[in-house]
Scaffold this motif. Structure first.
Motif, mmCIF file in Angstrom:
data_model
loop_
_atom_site.group_PDB
_atom_site.id
_atom_site.type_symbol
_atom_site.label_atom_id
_atom_site.label_comp_id
_atom_site.label_asym_id
_atom_site.label_seq_id
_atom_site.Cartn_x
_atom_site.Cartn_y
_atom_site.Cartn_z
ATOM 1 N N LEU A 90 63.946 53.207 19.948
ATOM 2 C CA LEU A 90 63.859 53.814 21.280
ATOM 3 C C LEU A 90 63.524 55.305 21.231
ATOM 4 C CD1 LEU A 90 67.006 52.116 22.889
ATOM 5 C CD2 LEU A 90 64.603 51.530 23.296
ATOM 6 N N GLY A 91 63.612 55.910 20.055
ATOM 7 C CA GLY A 91 63.323 57.337 19.936
ATOM 8 C C GLY A 91 64.374 58.216 20.588
ATOM 9 N N ILE A 92 65.653 57.797 20.509
ATOM 10 C CA ILE A 92 66.752 58.567 21.090
ATOM 11 C C ILE A 92 67.814 58.785 20.015
ATOM 12 C CG2 ILE A 92 66.344 57.736 23.428
ATOM 13 C CD1 ILE A 92 68.622 55.743 23.038
ATOM 14 N N PRO A 93 68.707 59.743 20.213
ATOM 15 C CA PRO A 93 69.724 59.984 19.186
ATOM 16 C C PRO A 93 70.812 58.924 19.174
ATOM 17 C CG PRO A 93 70.050 61.469 21.043
ATOM 18 C CD PRO A 93 68.760 60.749 21.295
ATOM 19 N N ALA A 94 71.332 58.649 17.997
ATOM 20 C CA ALA A 94 72.529 57.827 17.831
ATOM 21 C C ALA A 94 73.620 58.739 17.291
ATOM 22 C CB ALA A 94 72.280 56.675 16.877
ATOM 23 N N ILE A 95 74.773 58.731 17.936
ATOM 24 C CA ILE A 95 75.860 59.634 17.579
ATOM 25 C C ILE A 95 77.072 58.815 17.155
ATOM 26 C CG2 ILE A 95 77.431 61.437 18.408
ATOM 27 C CD1 ILE A 95 74.320 60.969 20.371
ATOM 28 N N GLY A 96 77.534 59.039 15.940
ATOM 29 C CA GLY A 96 78.719 58.361 15.450
ATOM 30 C C GLY A 96 79.981 59.056 15.937
ATOM 31 N N ALA A 174 74.957 64.947 22.497
ATOM 32 C CA ALA A 174 73.605 64.396 22.410
ATOM 33 C C ALA A 174 72.504 65.447 22.425
ATOM 34 C CB ALA A 174 73.386 63.384 23.534
ATOM 35 N N GLU A 175 72.783 66.634 22.926
ATOM 36 C CA GLU A 175 71.724 67.645 23.008
ATOM 37 C C GLU A 175 71.725 68.590 21.817
ATOM 38 O OE1 GLU A 175 71.898 69.494 26.853
ATOM 39 O OE2 GLU A 175 70.886 67.801 27.805
ATOM 40 N N THR A 176 72.596 68.333 20.833
ATOM 41 C CA THR A 176 72.585 69.118 19.600
ATOM 42 C C THR A 176 72.285 68.180 18.439
ATOM 43 O OG1 THR A 176 74.975 68.853 19.318
ATOM 44 C CG2 THR A 176 74.206 70.815 20.492
ATOM 45 N N PRO A 177 71.615 68.652 17.394
ATOM 46 C CA PRO A 177 71.275 67.779 16.265
ATOM 47 C C PRO A 177 72.530 67.145 15.666
ATOM 48 C CG PRO A 177 70.075 69.858 16.120
ATOM 49 C CD PRO A 177 71.078 70.030 17.219
ATOM 50 N N GLN A 178 72.467 65.849 15.393
ATOM 51 C CA GLN A 178 73.592 65.109 14.846
ATOM 52 C C GLN A 178 73.155 64.339 13.605
ATOM 53 O OE1 GLN A 178 76.813 65.082 16.207
ATOM 54 N NE2 GLN A 178 76.019 66.671 17.562
#
Length: 203
Positions: A90-96, A174-178
């Motif tokens: 999907l080209g979106i971030p995944a955050i653990g 979600a708006e910061t690199p993870q």
């Protein structure tokens, strides 16, 4: 994250499939299905049902939140693998988000989160205004003595359901690199490699 952004969160770290769809901090849909096995087969259909229930589709999502444990070895891997695959496609971030962070969400600091690790042991992590201490695995009585004077939260006392809390934490990041989600394992694998067989003596 923008207040209208959609976050899909899920967890299979224990005997359940838990999922939630949030728009900002508003819960659009939430589901928990208890199951001892079968999470791998049930997770994706459950997520599709949740999206349909809220009138959205995969491409409306802005972020994925996923529970990384600690918990069942196979269950954690199921969710983490699904989250990383969805994020890539999907080209979106995944955050653990750890179970500690989820239980602590919305609670005043300082606080300690204690999770049952069975065998008379517990997983615990302390959160203060300065940040979070590293999580540990110890006999439960060790933590209870060490944490005397610090409020202790268990999953049953959490402010939010697990998947909802994971979604809230993920949306806030979600708006910061993870980093890519990775399982949080605090206990070594139970299975030990087989020892070398004894030599066979031939007459």
């Amino acid at each position: 994250m923008r207040s209208e952004a959609l976050t899909l969160a899920f967890d299979t770290s224990a005997a359940h499939c838990a999922a939630a769809l949030l728009q900002g901090e508003t819960v659009l849909a939430h589901r928990v299905e208890e199951m001892a096995k079968g999470q791998a087969e049930r997770l994706m259909p459950l997520l599709e049902e949740l999206l349909a229930e809220a009138g959205h589709n995969w491409h409306a999502l802005a972020a994925i939140g996923v529970g990384i444990g600690p918990g069942n070895f196979t269950g954690v891997r199921i969710s983490v693998s699904a989250a990383r695959g969805l994020a890539l496609s999907l080209g979106i971030p995944a955050i653990g988000v750890s179970s500690f962070e989820a239980v602590a969400e919305g609670a005043a600091r300082p606080i300690a989160v204690m999770l049952d690790a069975r065998r008379g042991e517990a997983y615990a992590q302390r959160f203060t205004d300065a940040g979070a201490e590293p999580p540990r695995l110890e006999p439960a009585e060790v933590f209870q003595a060490e944490l005397a004077g610090t409020p202790i939260l268990t999953p049953e006392q959490a402010t939010f359901p697990l998947a909802v809390a994971i979604g809230r934490v993920a949306a806030s990041r979600a708006e910061t690199p993870q980093p890519k989600p990775a399982p949080l394992y605090l206990r070594g694998a139970d299975a030990a490699p087989p020892s070398d067989p004894p030599p066979v003596l031939l007459d």
